[in-house]
Design a protein around this motif. Structure first.
Motif, PDB file in Angstrom:
ATOM      1  N   LEU A   1       0.861  -1.178   0.000  1.00 54.25           N
ATOM      2  CA  LEU A   1       0.000   0.000   0.000  1.00 54.25           C
ATOM      3  C   LEU A   1       0.896   1.225   0.000  1.00 54.25           C
ATOM      4  O   LEU A   1       1.901   1.261   0.709  1.00 54.25           O
ATOM      5  CB  LEU A   1      -0.861   0.071   1.268  1.00 54.25           C
ATOM      6  N   LEU A   2       0.520   2.209  -0.774  1.00 51.96           N
ATOM      7  CA  LEU A   2       1.180   3.507  -0.732  1.00 51.96           C
ATOM      8  C   LEU A   2       0.136   4.502  -0.284  1.00 51.96           C
ATOM      9  O   LEU A   2      -0.928   4.613  -0.903  1.00 51.96           O
ATOM     10  CB  LEU A   2       1.717   3.898  -2.113  1.00 51.96           C
ATOM     11  N   ALA A   3       0.412   5.202   0.809  1.00 52.26           N
ATOM     12  CA  ALA A   3      -0.450   6.274   1.287  1.00 52.26           C
ATOM     13  C   ALA A   3       0.310   7.572   1.124  1.00 52.26           C
ATOM     14  O   ALA A   3       1.482   7.670   1.513  1.00 52.26           O
ATOM     15  CB  ALA A   3      -0.821   6.070   2.749  1.00 52.26           C
ATOM     16  N   CYS A   4      -0.337   8.558   0.513  1.00 49.54           N
ATOM     17  CA  CYS A   4       0.313   9.862   0.360  1.00 49.54           C
ATOM     18  C   CYS A   4      -0.731  10.940   0.125  1.00 49.54           C
ATOM     19  O   CYS A   4      -1.861  10.666  -0.260  1.00 49.54           O
ATOM     20  CB  CYS A   4       1.344   9.846  -0.767  1.00 49.54           C
ATOM     21  N   SER A   5      -0.317  12.151   0.367  1.00 48.27           N
ATOM     22  CA  SER A   5      -1.169  13.316   0.132  1.00 48.27           C
ATOM     23  C   SER A   5      -0.987  13.794  -1.298  1.00 48.27           C
ATOM     24  O   SER A   5       0.086  13.644  -1.884  1.00 48.27           O
ATOM     25  CB  SER A   5      -0.769  14.440   1.096  1.00 48.27           C
ATOM     26  N   LEU A   6      -2.042  14.388  -1.829  1.00 50.94           N
ATOM     27  CA  LEU A   6      -1.926  14.998  -3.153  1.00 50.94           C
ATOM     28  C   LEU A   6      -1.309  16.398  -3.076  1.00 50.94           C
ATOM     29  O   LEU A   6      -1.064  17.024  -4.101  1.00 50.94           O
ATOM     30  CB  LEU A   6      -3.292  15.071  -3.832  1.00 50.94           C
TER      31      LEU A   6
ATOM     32  N   LEU B   1      -7.710   1.807   5.596  1.00 57.13           N
ATOM     33  CA  LEU B   1      -6.571   2.065   6.458  1.00 57.13           C
ATOM     34  C   LEU B   1      -7.070   3.010   7.540  1.00 57.13           C
ATOM     35  O   LEU B   1      -7.589   4.089   7.229  1.00 57.13           O
ATOM     36  CB  LEU B   1      -5.427   2.716   5.672  1.00 57.13           C
ATOM     37  N   THR B   2      -6.962   2.602   8.801  1.00 61.34           N
ATOM     38  CA  THR B   2      -7.446   3.435   9.898  1.00 61.34           C
ATOM     39  C   THR B   2      -6.307   3.733  10.860  1.00 61.34           C
ATOM     40  O   THR B   2      -5.452   2.896  11.120  1.00 61.34           O
ATOM     41  CB  THR B   2      -8.588   2.744  10.664  1.00 61.34           C
ATOM     42  N   MET B   3      -6.307   4.964  11.349  1.00 65.19           N
ATOM     43  CA  MET B   3      -5.359   5.405  12.357  1.00 65.19           C
ATOM     44  C   MET B   3      -5.942   6.666  12.974  1.00 65.19           C
ATOM     45  O   MET B   3      -6.895   7.226  12.422  1.00 65.19           O
ATOM     46  CB  MET B   3      -3.979   5.653  11.732  1.00 65.19           C
TER      47      MET B   3
ATOM     48  N   ALA C   1      -5.849 -10.972  -3.397  1.00 63.78           N
ATOM     49  CA  ALA C   1      -5.416 -12.372  -3.346  1.00 63.78           C
ATOM     50  C   ALA C   1      -4.129 -12.507  -2.530  1.00 63.78           C
ATOM     51  O   ALA C   1      -3.992 -13.434  -1.720  1.00 63.78           O
ATOM     52  CB  ALA C   1      -5.218 -12.914  -4.759  1.00 63.78           C
ATOM     53  N   ALA C   2      -3.193 -11.575  -2.707  1.00 64.00           N
ATOM     54  CA  ALA C   2      -1.933 -11.616  -1.958  1.00 64.00           C
ATOM     55  C   ALA C   2      -2.178 -11.388  -0.468  1.00 64.00           C
ATOM     56  O   ALA C   2      -1.570 -12.044   0.382  1.00 64.00           O
ATOM     57  CB  ALA C   2      -0.949 -10.589  -2.512  1.00 64.00           C
ATOM     58  N   VAL C   3      -3.077 -10.466  -0.127  1.00 61.27           N
ATOM     59  CA  VAL C   3      -3.414 -10.202   1.279  1.00 61.27           C
ATOM     60  C   VAL C   3      -4.084 -11.421   1.903  1.00 61.27           C
ATOM     61  O   VAL C   3      -3.781 -11.795   3.035  1.00 61.27           O
ATOM     62  CB  VAL C   3      -4.322  -8.951   1.381  1.00 61.27           C
ATOM     63  N   ASP C   4      -4.993 -12.043   1.159  1.00 57.70           N
ATOM     64  CA  ASP C   4      -5.664 -13.234   1.680  1.00 57.70           C
ATOM     65  C   ASP C   4      -4.663 -14.348   1.953  1.00 57.70           C
ATOM     66  O   ASP C   4      -4.779 -15.082   2.930  1.00 57.70           O
ATOM     67  CB  ASP C   4      -6.732 -13.721   0.698  1.00 57.70           C
ATOM     68  N   GLU C   5      -3.669 -14.463   1.095  1.00 55.79           N
ATOM     69  CA  GLU C   5      -2.655 -15.511   1.262  1.00 55.79           C
ATOM     70  C   GLU C   5      -1.712 -15.213   2.421  1.00 55.79           C
ATOM     71  O   GLU C   5      -1.361 -16.084   3.203  1.00 55.79           O
ATOM     72  CB  GLU C   5      -1.854 -15.669  -0.024  1.00 55.79           C
ATOM     73  N   ARG C   6      -1.281 -13.958   2.548  1.00 51.63           N
ATOM     74  CA  ARG C   6      -0.252 -13.607   3.529  1.00 51.63           C
ATOM     75  C   ARG C   6      -0.796 -13.166   4.878  1.00 51.63           C
ATOM     76  O   ARG C   6      -0.125 -13.309   5.892  1.00 51.63           O
ATOM     77  CB  ARG C   6       0.633 -12.506   2.970  1.00 51.63           C
ATOM     78  N   GLY C   7      -1.948 -12.495   4.891  1.00 53.09           N
ATOM     79  CA  GLY C   7      -2.493 -11.992   6.152  1.00 53.09           C
ATOM     80  C   GLY C   7      -1.922 -10.655   6.574  1.00 53.09           C
ATOM     81  O   GLY C   7      -2.155 -10.190   7.687  1.00 53.09           O
ATOM     82  N   TYR C   8      -1.180 -10.013   5.698  1.00 49.74           N
ATOM     83  CA  TYR C   8      -0.612  -8.691   5.981  1.00 49.74           C
ATOM     84  C   TYR C   8      -0.398  -7.939   4.679  1.00 49.74           C
ATOM     85  O   TYR C   8      -0.442  -8.513   3.592  1.00 49.74           O
ATOM     86  CB  TYR C   8       0.708  -8.792   6.752  1.00 49.74           C
ATOM     87  N   ALA C   9      -0.144  -6.634   4.821  1.00 51.79           N
ATOM     88  CA  ALA C   9       0.256  -5.791   3.694  1.00 51.79           C
ATOM     89  C   ALA C   9       1.379  -4.886   4.164  1.00 51.79           C
ATOM     90  O   ALA C   9       1.464  -4.537   5.344  1.00 51.79           O
ATOM     91  CB  ALA C   9      -0.915  -4.967   3.172  1.00 51.79           C
ATOM     92  N   CYS C  10       2.250  -4.505   3.252  1.00 50.04           N
ATOM     93  CA  CYS C  10       3.375  -3.615   3.542  1.00 50.04           C
ATOM     94  C   CYS C  10       2.972  -2.188   3.171  1.00 50.04           C
ATOM     95  O   CYS C  10       2.744  -1.894   2.003  1.00 50.04           O
ATOM     96  CB  CYS C  10       4.598  -4.042   2.750  1.00 50.04           C
ATOM     97  N   LEU C  11       2.854  -1.335   4.178  1.00 45.77           N
ATOM     98  CA  LEU C  11       2.450   0.051   3.988  1.00 45.77           C
ATOM     99  C   LEU C  11       3.670   0.952   3.868  1.00 45.77           C
ATOM    100  O   LEU C  11       4.575   0.897   4.698  1.00 45.77           O
ATOM    101  CB  LEU C  11       1.591   0.523   5.166  1.00 45.77           C
ATOM    102  N   VAL C  12       3.677   1.778   2.832  1.00 49.07           N
ATOM    103  CA  VAL C  12       4.640   2.868   2.693  1.00 49.07           C
ATOM    104  C   VAL C  12       3.818   4.141   2.800  1.00 49.07           C
ATOM    105  O   VAL C  12       2.982   4.419   1.940  1.00 49.07           O
ATOM    106  CB  VAL C  12       5.384   2.814   1.335  1.00 49.07           C
TER     107      VAL C  12
END
Length: 163
Positions: free
Chosen positions: A36-41, A93-95, A110-121
């Motif tokens: 996941l990439l989170a950023c402001s415009l 994404l909550t915070m 599909a990747a999230v379902d398989e791994r159970g996590y995501a890598c957030l930048v």
């Protein structure tokens, strides 16, 4: 006598502007990894110049450090106030101060379902890569040294609604 307050400054969400979340997955030797990439415009009240301080303030309130090569492993921090909720056809994404909903790609899901996590930048730099729907532009921005050296990187466990 002068005292210095250790209370964090008020979060100026108006300086964050529009927050976008982009999802993608990448094939590695260990299989597909969801990102996941989170950023402001950069369209907030203070313009693009105010984004780094606003994002750093948001992240520090959540106990997340910015910059460096370290990756925070949220899978072993049950008290981390950052979460990733995934339901059929949507995710959020909550915070503290943020509830950013997005529609993930099927490959990411599909990747999230398989791994159970995501890598957030979570980038402190405002988005400057053109069309956020262009996968090559997202990858270029997310992998840029200036983005990574000033971003927070977190492995987030996936939560889902129990039925």
């Amino acid at each position: 006598m002068t005292s210095i307050s250790t209370d964090p400054r008020p979060l100026r969400t108006a300086d964050l502007g529009t927050l976008v979340i982009m999802s993608w997955s990448r094939e590695t030797p260990d299989g597909d990894v969801p990102f996941l990439l989170a950023c402001s415009l950069g369209d907030g009240e203070g313009g693009p110049e105010a984004v780094p301080a606003a994002v750093e303030g948001l992240l520090s309130r959540s106990g997340i450090a910015v910059g460096g090569d370290s990756v925070l492993d949220g899978t072993v921090l049950p008290g981390l106030p950052v979460g990733l909720l995934v339901v059929p056809g949507a995710a959020a994404l909550t915070m503290p101060g943020v509830n950013a909903q997005f529609v993930p790609t099927p490959q990411w899901r599909a990747a999230v379902d398989e791994r159970g996590y995501a890598c957030l930048v979570f980038a402190t730099r405002p988005w400057s890569g053109g069309d956020p729907g262009d996968g090559a532009a997202v990858a270029a921005f997310a992998n840029d040294e200036d983005t990574l050296s000033t971003a927070a990187q977190v492995v987030l466990p996936v939560r889902s609604l129990r039925t």
